[in-house]
Design a protein around this motif. Sequence first.
Motif, PDB file in Angstrom:
ATOM      1  N   MET A  81       0.832  -1.208   0.000  1.00 20.55           N
ATOM      2  CA  MET A  81       0.000   0.000   0.000  1.00 20.55           C
ATOM      3  C   MET A  81       0.867   1.259   0.000  1.00 20.55           C
ATOM      4  SD  MET A  81      -3.055  -1.066  -0.138  1.00 20.55           S
ATOM      5  CE  MET A  81      -4.232   0.085   0.445  1.00 20.55           C
ATOM      6  N   GLU A  82       1.972   1.231   0.824  1.00 20.39           N
ATOM      7  CA  GLU A  82       2.869   2.391   0.850  1.00 20.39           C
ATOM      8  C   GLU A  82       3.580   2.564  -0.488  1.00 20.39           C
ATOM      9  OE1 GLU A  82       5.494   1.765   4.136  1.00 20.39           O
ATOM     10  OE2 GLU A  82       3.931   2.114   5.650  1.00 20.39           O
ATOM     11  N   ALA A  83       3.986   1.427  -1.105  1.00 21.49           N
ATOM     12  CA  ALA A  83       4.666   1.502  -2.409  1.00 21.49           C
ATOM     13  C   ALA A  83       3.712   2.020  -3.483  1.00 21.49           C
ATOM     14  CB  ALA A  83       5.219   0.138  -2.788  1.00 21.49           C
ATOM     15  N   THR A  84       2.473   1.579  -3.436  1.00 22.28           N
ATOM     16  CA  THR A  84       1.478   2.054  -4.408  1.00 22.28           C
ATOM     17  C   THR A  84       1.263   3.552  -4.240  1.00 22.28           C
ATOM     18  OG1 THR A  84       0.401  -0.108  -4.317  1.00 22.28           O
ATOM     19  CG2 THR A  84      -0.873   1.691  -5.247  1.00 22.28           C
ATOM     20  N   ALA A  85       1.191   4.007  -2.991  1.00 23.76           N
ATOM     21  CA  ALA A  85       0.996   5.441  -2.745  1.00 23.76           C
ATOM     22  C   ALA A  85       2.220   6.223  -3.208  1.00 23.76           C
ATOM     23  CB  ALA A  85       0.731   5.677  -1.258  1.00 23.76           C
ATOM     24  N   ARG A  86       3.447   5.688  -2.961  1.00 20.21           N
ATOM     25  CA  ARG A  86       4.678   6.394  -3.381  1.00 20.21           C
ATOM     26  C   ARG A  86       4.761   6.466  -4.912  1.00 20.21           C
ATOM     27  NH1 ARG A  86       9.241   4.427  -5.010  1.00 20.21           N
ATOM     28  NH2 ARG A  86       8.810   2.354  -4.242  1.00 20.21           N
ATOM     29  N   ILE A  87       4.422   5.344  -5.534  1.00 19.77           N
ATOM     30  CA  ILE A  87       4.487   5.335  -7.018  1.00 19.77           C
ATOM     31  C   ILE A  87       3.445   6.288  -7.596  1.00 19.77           C
ATOM     32  CG2 ILE A  87       4.088   3.876  -9.060  1.00 19.77           C
ATOM     33  CD1 ILE A  87       5.402   1.598  -7.470  1.00 19.77           C
ATOM     34  N   ALA A  88       2.250   6.314  -7.003  1.00 20.91           N
ATOM     35  CA  ALA A  88       1.211   7.241  -7.488  1.00 20.91           C
ATOM     36  C   ALA A  88       1.661   8.682  -7.276  1.00 20.91           C
ATOM     37  CB  ALA A  88      -0.097   6.979  -6.756  1.00 20.91           C
ATOM     38  N   GLN A  89       2.352   8.958  -6.145  1.00 16.25           N
ATOM     39  CA  GLN A  89       2.842  10.319  -5.886  1.00 16.25           C
ATOM     40  C   GLN A  89       3.935  10.686  -6.892  1.00 16.25           C
ATOM     41  OE1 GLN A  89       4.553  10.817  -2.032  1.00 16.25           O
ATOM     42  NE2 GLN A  89       4.757  13.003  -2.242  1.00 16.25           N
ATOM     43  N   GLU A  90       4.832   9.714  -7.162  1.00 19.75           N
ATOM     44  CA  GLU A  90       5.887   9.996  -8.163  1.00 19.75           C
ATOM     45  C   GLU A  90       5.282  10.218  -9.547  1.00 19.75           C
ATOM     46  OE1 GLU A  90       8.603   6.718  -7.900  1.00 19.75           O
ATOM     47  OE2 GLU A  90       9.470   7.415  -6.005  1.00 19.75           O
ATOM     48  N   GLY A  91       4.222   9.434  -9.850  1.00 21.30           N
ATOM     49  CA  GLY A  91       3.547   9.616 -11.163  1.00 21.30           C
ATOM     50  C   GLY A  91       2.911  10.988 -11.254  1.00 21.30           C
ATOM     51  N   ASN A  92       2.304  11.443 -10.159  1.00 16.81           N
ATOM     52  CA  ASN A  92       1.707  12.782 -10.141  1.00 16.81           C
ATOM     53  C   ASN A  92       2.780  13.850 -10.291  1.00 16.81           C
ATOM     54  OD1 ASN A  92      -0.859  11.778  -9.841  1.00 16.81           O
ATOM     55  ND2 ASN A  92      -0.885  11.979  -7.601  1.00 16.81           N
ATOM     56  N   GLN A  93       3.950  13.590  -9.665  1.00 16.86           N
ATOM     57  CA  GLN A  93       5.044  14.564  -9.744  1.00 16.86           C
ATOM     58  C   GLN A  93       5.578  14.636 -11.182  1.00 16.86           C
ATOM     59  OE1 GLN A  93       8.116  13.732  -6.896  1.00 16.86           O
ATOM     60  NE2 GLN A  93       9.168  15.659  -7.237  1.00 16.86           N
ATOM     61  N   LEU A  94       5.671  13.504 -11.860  1.00 15.40           N
ATOM     62  CA  LEU A  94       6.121  13.487 -13.256  1.00 15.40           C
ATOM     63  C   LEU A  94       5.061  14.106 -14.185  1.00 15.40           C
ATOM     64  CD1 LEU A  94       7.770   9.964 -13.554  1.00 15.40           C
ATOM     65  CD2 LEU A  94       8.927  12.149 -13.660  1.00 15.40           C
ATOM     66  N   ALA A  95       3.798  13.977 -13.825  1.00 12.36           N
ATOM     67  CA  ALA A  95       2.721  14.482 -14.681  1.00 12.36           C
ATOM     68  C   ALA A  95       2.583  15.994 -14.607  1.00 12.36           C
ATOM     69  CB  ALA A  95       1.406  13.836 -14.277  1.00 12.36           C
TER      70      ALA A  95
END
Length: 181
Positions: A81-95
């Motif tokens: 769950m933490e990894a999914t949240a981190r990856i989603a945050q990184e994706g938002n940062q790249l977007a």
Amino acid sequence: MLRINISTQPTRLDYTLRNAQTNLQSTQAKVQMETTPAKVEISQPRGELTIDMTPCRYSIGLKNITDFAKEYAERGKQIVMEATARIAQEGNQLARIENKSDAVSDIAFDSSLSEVDITWAPIAPPEIHYQANPAQFNPTAGKVNYSVQPGTVQGNFQHGSVDIRVTQYPSIEISTVDVKV
């Protein structure tokens, strides 16, 4: 003138005494005794000591297979769950392209910083239980066996005696004398 002369003779007695006699012969009484002393047998069964180290081991991370698998399944779920949240945050940062910063270098820099968590936790003490077993008593009463042989008394009694003899009988002699004056 007449004078009266009176002369008396007292009674004289002769006594012969023989004292009473008692001759006693006795035998002592006899008592024969046999004693059996009282006894007490005491036994003390050992107590039962139970030491459960499970809380102590659990507090330092040593667990049985079932609890270990359950805890790591929960931890794995939390990490996913933490990894999914981190990856989603990184994706938002790249977007976010409106942001002028380099998103890839920021993500690389943030991932190079790792936090070290030190947790000060007490080690749980083991659970110690002691069950004492009571002492067991087995008393045996003492006995006294006795036989009595009574003593005897044999006596020979001789009566005393008193012999009284009159050696002189009493007498009174009265005479008159004519006295001339």
